[in-house]
Design an enzyme around this catalytic site. Sequence first.
Site, PDB file in Angstrom:
ATOM      1  N   GLY A 229       0.895  -1.550  -0.055  1.00  9.59           N
ATOM      2  CA  GLY A 229      -0.276   0.023  -0.458  1.00  9.59           C
ATOM      3  C   GLY A 229       0.986   1.453  -0.226  1.00  9.59           C
ATOM      4  O   GLY A 229       1.863   1.342  -0.848  1.00  9.59           O
ATOM      5  N   GLU A 232       3.117   6.236   3.344  1.00 12.76           N
ATOM      6  CA  GLU A 232       2.591   6.454   5.053  1.00 12.76           C
ATOM      7  C   GLU A 232       2.183   5.385   5.775  1.00 12.76           C
ATOM      8  O   GLU A 232       2.698   5.825   6.707  1.00 12.76           O
ATOM      9  CB  GLU A 232       1.604   7.946   4.816  1.00 12.76           C
ATOM     10  N   GLY A 234       2.333   2.014   5.143  1.00 11.85           N
ATOM     11  CA  GLY A 234       4.009   1.055   5.683  1.00 11.85           C
ATOM     12  C   GLY A 234       4.660   1.890   6.923  1.00 11.85           C
ATOM     13  O   GLY A 234       5.400   1.144   7.863  1.00 11.85           O
ATOM     14  N   CYS A 285       1.136   1.208  -8.743  1.00 11.63           N
ATOM     15  CA  CYS A 285       2.196   1.580  -8.248  1.00 11.63           C
ATOM     16  C   CYS A 285       3.066   1.216  -8.546  1.00 11.63           C
ATOM     17  O   CYS A 285       5.038   1.964  -8.933  1.00 11.63           O
ATOM     18  CB  CYS A 285       2.895   1.228  -7.177  1.00 11.63           C
ATOM     19  N   GLU A 386       3.798  10.639  -6.224  1.00 13.36           N
ATOM     20  CA  GLU A 386       3.046   9.185  -6.113  1.00 13.36           C
ATOM     21  C   GLU A 386       1.252  10.045  -5.993  1.00 13.36           C
ATOM     22  O   GLU A 386       0.619  10.506  -5.047  1.00 13.36           O
ATOM     23  CB  GLU A 386       2.838   8.012  -5.381  1.00 13.36           C
TER      24      GLU A 386
END
Length: 497
Positions: A229, A232, A234, A285, A386
Amino acid sequence: METYKMFINGEWVESSNEEVLDVKNPSTGTTMAKVQSASNEDVHRAIDAARNSFDSGIWSRLPPGERSNILLKVAELLERNQEEFIKIETENSGKSIKQVSGYDIPYTIDNIRFIAGACRTLEGKAMAEYVSDGTSAIRREPIGAIGIITPWNYPLMMVIWRAFPAIAMGNSVVVKPASYTPLTTLKLAKILQDAGVPDGVFNVITGPGSSVGEEMAKSDKLEMIAFTGSTEVGKRLSVLGASNLKKVSLELGGKAPFIVFKDANIDAAVESAIVGGLVNNGQDCANSTRYYIQEEVFDKFLARLRERIQKLNIGDPQNPEIDMGPLISEAQRKRVEGYIEKGINEGGKLLSGGNRPLIKNHENGYYLNPALIYTENDNSAIVKEEIFGPVFTILKFINYDDVIRRSNDVTYGLGSSVWTSDITTAMRATRDLRFGTVWINEHVVVPSEMPWAGYKESGHGASLSPYSLEEFTYIKHVYFDLTGKVRKDWYGQIFKG
């Protein structure tokens, strides 16, 4: 409208607090199902189920071949029921049915079959004498009970990438799918049950990440968290997991450069640029997000790209003629629109798109036309951060050193691609780009046999490949004395006796 239950210790259960969450169809904005909102009590019940099943040895002590055969049965049952999964995944995620049916589900089945085979063939160092009096060997052993937290962009696939290497190696898992897209994960639990996976080995709980995911990360009974995911989240899980130093495996964000040199096949690069930027409706991603075009071919590339983007067919993802569906939620659409606005305010020029299309009978869906933005500001948010949406950021570059430096100048390091007909340029780039994957004259291809892993703030640990199975093991050194002596020669260095 179906209300799904959670799967804990082989049973389908409701949340102890009787709370449920709506699951939306992003194409229409309407509620398509309801799922349980797990309480802390439910989370700990699932963790206990995983812990107890692991400790019992009912799965962890099976020979790899037996676990492999059961996982192959899972692949067979998924293939047999794939039409149901295609329908639900398309409706719940908003991605086009041609991507789900032609790529996501078949590829996911292949992932399972690879993992099932690979768990039988892991190798370590040969047993050998590293000291004169004994032999050493390496064992790889399962970690124990593991928490798996998956994202909404590839709901079914990411469960396979993260949970299946874990269970293939003998671990037991608690899976928390994203609140936006939990349905195919819950359906998968029934397939694992039918295939013969023992109770407690694969548990699925649903609910908000801010409560359920954090409770998992804090648990002393889970020895590892595997998360895919945002960077932030993570980072947050790493902090929470530090309370008991649990292992944390993270596959996080990306900001992939797409580098086109003047000697590239421009037509091929443009075709891949469209696919790389719009796969999964731009919510991937690995998406190509920064298009660095050498100045000699910039005008040609841009003209061709604009022409191809205008031919995209946006609409109902259930229509097999559609190229792009909606974004996952209204919040995500507003986030992407915010980045488009930032890009323009920071000196970018909007060349096309970025507005909301009107889709007949889907007026409340979360649709957005892909935005094409030219910028010369390397510090713009659309270059550095991102976005996770269909935004094509176009930049010029002068030479090799210029573009490699700029490509590496982000906090991410997941995927990248280079377009050139010069083998020397290609080989240099594979060395110099600080990304876990470098594609040459292609973008977004990851065979089951190859690792998907990141540098820097794109995380650590690998998905797919044999490396992903090693990720879910401890390494144990085993030593065998070969002398049979009561008192070894070296003991005198410590105690003369």
